[in-house]
Design a protein around this motif. Structure first.
Motif, PDB file in Angstrom:
ATOM      1  N   MET A 102      54.725 -16.778  99.134  1.00  0.00           N
ATOM      2  CA  MET A 102      55.255 -15.544  99.692  1.00  0.00           C
ATOM      3  C   MET A 102      54.945 -15.461 101.178  1.00  0.00           C
ATOM      4  O   MET A 102      54.274 -16.335 101.733  1.00  0.00           O
ATOM      5  N   HIS A 103      55.460 -14.422 101.844  1.00  0.00           N
ATOM      6  CA  HIS A 103      55.339 -14.263 103.285  1.00  0.00           C
ATOM      7  C   HIS A 103      54.572 -12.982 103.609  1.00  0.00           C
ATOM      8  O   HIS A 103      55.140 -12.037 104.156  1.00  0.00           O
ATOM      9  N   PRO A 104      53.285 -12.933 103.305  1.00  0.00           N
ATOM     10  CA  PRO A 104      52.501 -11.712 103.510  1.00  0.00           C
ATOM     11  C   PRO A 104      52.254 -11.446 104.994  1.00  0.00           C
ATOM     12  O   PRO A 104      51.738 -12.301 105.716  1.00  0.00           O
ATOM     13  N   GLN A 105      52.624 -10.257 105.459  1.00  0.00           N
ATOM     14  CA  GLN A 105      52.643  -9.980 106.889  1.00  0.00           C
ATOM     15  C   GLN A 105      51.261 -10.039 107.541  1.00  0.00           C
ATOM     16  O   GLN A 105      51.095 -10.613 108.621  1.00  0.00           O
ATOM     17  N   HIS A 106      50.261  -9.434 106.900  1.00  0.00           N
ATOM     18  CA  HIS A 106      48.946  -9.389 107.537  1.00  0.00           C
ATOM     19  C   HIS A 106      48.276 -10.763 107.555  1.00  0.00           C
ATOM     20  O   HIS A 106      47.628 -11.127 108.533  1.00  0.00           O
ATOM     21  N   ALA A 107      48.430 -11.508 106.492  1.00  0.00           N
ATOM     22  CA  ALA A 107      47.833 -12.847 106.455  1.00  0.00           C
ATOM     23  C   ALA A 107      48.431 -13.732 107.544  1.00  0.00           C
ATOM     24  O   ALA A 107      47.709 -14.445 108.253  1.00  0.00           O
ATOM     25  N   HIS A 124      38.004 -10.342  96.334  1.00  0.00           N
ATOM     26  CA  HIS A 124      38.400 -11.374  97.296  1.00  0.00           C
ATOM     27  C   HIS A 124      37.586 -12.645  97.077  1.00  0.00           C
ATOM     28  O   HIS A 124      38.126 -13.754  97.064  1.00  0.00           O
ATOM     29  N   ALA A 125      36.287 -12.474  96.914  1.00  0.00           N
ATOM     30  CA  ALA A 125      35.407 -13.626  96.754  1.00  0.00           C
ATOM     31  C   ALA A 125      35.696 -14.390  95.467  1.00  0.00           C
ATOM     32  O   ALA A 125      35.678 -15.623  95.440  1.00  0.00           O
ATOM     33  N   VAL A 126      35.964 -13.660  94.397  1.00  0.00           N
ATOM     34  CA  VAL A 126      36.175 -14.294  93.093  1.00  0.00           C
ATOM     35  C   VAL A 126      37.553 -14.949  93.009  1.00  0.00           C
ATOM     36  O   VAL A 126      37.681 -16.102  92.587  1.00  0.00           O
ATOM     37  N   TYR A 127      38.588 -14.214  93.405  1.00  0.00           N
ATOM     38  CA  TYR A 127      39.943 -14.715  93.179  1.00  0.00           C
ATOM     39  C   TYR A 127      40.432 -15.643  94.284  1.00  0.00           C
ATOM     40  O   TYR A 127      41.079 -16.656  94.009  1.00  0.00           O
ATOM     41  N   VAL A 128      40.140 -15.333  95.526  1.00  0.00           N
ATOM     42  CA  VAL A 128      40.540 -16.230  96.613  1.00  0.00           C
ATOM     43  C   VAL A 128      39.524 -17.360  96.747  1.00  0.00           C
ATOM     44  O   VAL A 128      39.861 -18.520  96.843  1.00  0.00           O
ATOM     45  N   ARG A 129      38.260 -16.979  96.773  1.00  0.00           N
ATOM     46  CA  ARG A 129      37.129 -17.898  96.885  1.00  0.00           C
ATOM     47  C   ARG A 129      37.106 -18.617  98.239  1.00  0.00           C
ATOM     48  O   ARG A 129      36.141 -18.542  98.983  1.00  0.00           O
ATOM     49  N   LEU A 182      44.491 -12.385  98.719  1.00  0.00           N
ATOM     50  CA  LEU A 182      44.467 -12.954 100.056  1.00  0.00           C
ATOM     51  C   LEU A 182      45.081 -11.977 101.052  1.00  0.00           C
ATOM     52  O   LEU A 182      44.526 -11.753 102.137  1.00  0.00           O
ATOM     53  N   GLU A 183      46.216 -11.379 100.704  1.00  0.00           N
ATOM     54  CA  GLU A 183      46.852 -10.425 101.606  1.00  0.00           C
ATOM     55  C   GLU A 183      46.013  -9.157 101.762  1.00  0.00           C
ATOM     56  O   GLU A 183      45.926  -8.601 102.856  1.00  0.00           O
ATOM     57  N   ALA A 188      42.487  -5.918 105.282  1.00  0.00           N
ATOM     58  CA  ALA A 188      41.169  -5.372 105.606  1.00  0.00           C
ATOM     59  C   ALA A 188      40.639  -5.986 106.897  1.00  0.00           C
ATOM     60  O   ALA A 188      40.046  -5.293 107.744  1.00  0.00           O
ATOM     61  N   THR A 189      40.846  -7.288 107.093  1.00  0.00           N
ATOM     62  CA  THR A 189      40.430  -7.950 108.324  1.00  0.00           C
ATOM     63  C   THR A 189      41.162  -7.360 109.526  1.00  0.00           C
ATOM     64  O   THR A 189      40.554  -7.090 110.578  1.00  0.00           O
ATOM     65  N   TYR A 190      42.448  -7.145 109.391  1.00  0.00           N
ATOM     66  CA  TYR A 190      43.257  -6.556 110.460  1.00  0.00           C
ATOM     67  C   TYR A 190      42.720  -5.182 110.856  1.00  0.00           C
ATOM     68  O   TYR A 190      42.566  -4.873 112.043  1.00  0.00           O
TER      69      TYR A 190
END
Length: 212
Positions: A102-107, A124-129, A182-183, A188-190
């Motif tokens: 997909m094309h997630p805008q914030h990522a 985030h830690a568990v699923y993205v890792r 991930l998105e 949250a980072t943004y």
């Protein structure tokens, strides 16, 4: 979502995820693509070229081998231009049964500006890792497919510079869950960056999150 053991079951789940992706703004119209490995592991089904992901029907999918041969689907349906992105990843990850691109805008934005996406929550830690990253390569190219597959050897989420992301899973539900997390982490980072915070240390490691 349990990985279905039939082609109709796989397509039904892919249709549902495609509609959700568009509804949540992760892709626009025909942007992005989806695939799932068929039982037996030698073939996979992928969305057709130019298909709108919120309007998918069973006639919008092509079945392909891991050698790149089209073996099923309506004659008028051409596989997504990104079919190599899926094919090469399945070749190097026998444990992966589904790929969500997909094309997630914030990522895409956070990565394009040179910032690392922070995994701020337990989910985030568990699923993205962890996530891998490729440089920019034209969509549909061998370079994009090969570099993404190389990153997929070590990561279940791969950022494609100035393009989007691919998320992998043992089933369609887990692949989509990873893409969404991930998105969310990128969003949250943004927001943290807007507040002027440049902290890069994750508050919890994946191992800590999984094992306490």
């Amino acid at each position: 979502m349990k990985h279905p053991d039939s082609l109709p079951g796989l397509i039904e789940q892919l249709i549902e995820v495609g509609a959700t992706m568009v509804a949540r703004g992760f892709v626009l119209a025909s942007g992005g693509n989806l695939s799932a490995r068929l039982p037996g592991g030698t073939e996979y089904v992928v969305t057709g070229a130019g298909t709108w992901l919120d309007r998918l029907t069973p006639d919008d999918f092509a079945t392909m081998t891991l050698d790149g041969e089209v073996t099923g689907g309506p004659a008028a349906v051409r596989p997504s231009t990104e079919w190599k992105l899926h094919q090469r990843t399945y070749r190097v990850r026998e444990d992966v049964n589904a790929i969500v691109h997909m094309h997630p805008q914030h990522a895409v934005l956070v990565d394009a500006l040179g910032h690392e996406i922070r995994l701020l929550t337990l989910d985030h830690a568990v699923y993205v890792r962890s996530y891998g990253r490729t440089g920019f390569h034209p969509n549909g190219s061998d370079e994009l497919a090969d570099t993404a597959a190389e990153q997929a050897r070590e990561h279940n989420c791969v950022l494609l510079a100035h393009h989007g992301c691919s998320a992998l899973g043992p089933d369609i539900g887990m692949a989509f869950r990873r893409a969404m997390n991930l998105e969310e982490a990128a969003t949250a980072t943004y927001r943290a960056l807007l507040l002027g915070d440049r902290t890069t240390r994750f508050p919890v490691s994946p191992d800590e999150a999984m094992h306490g």
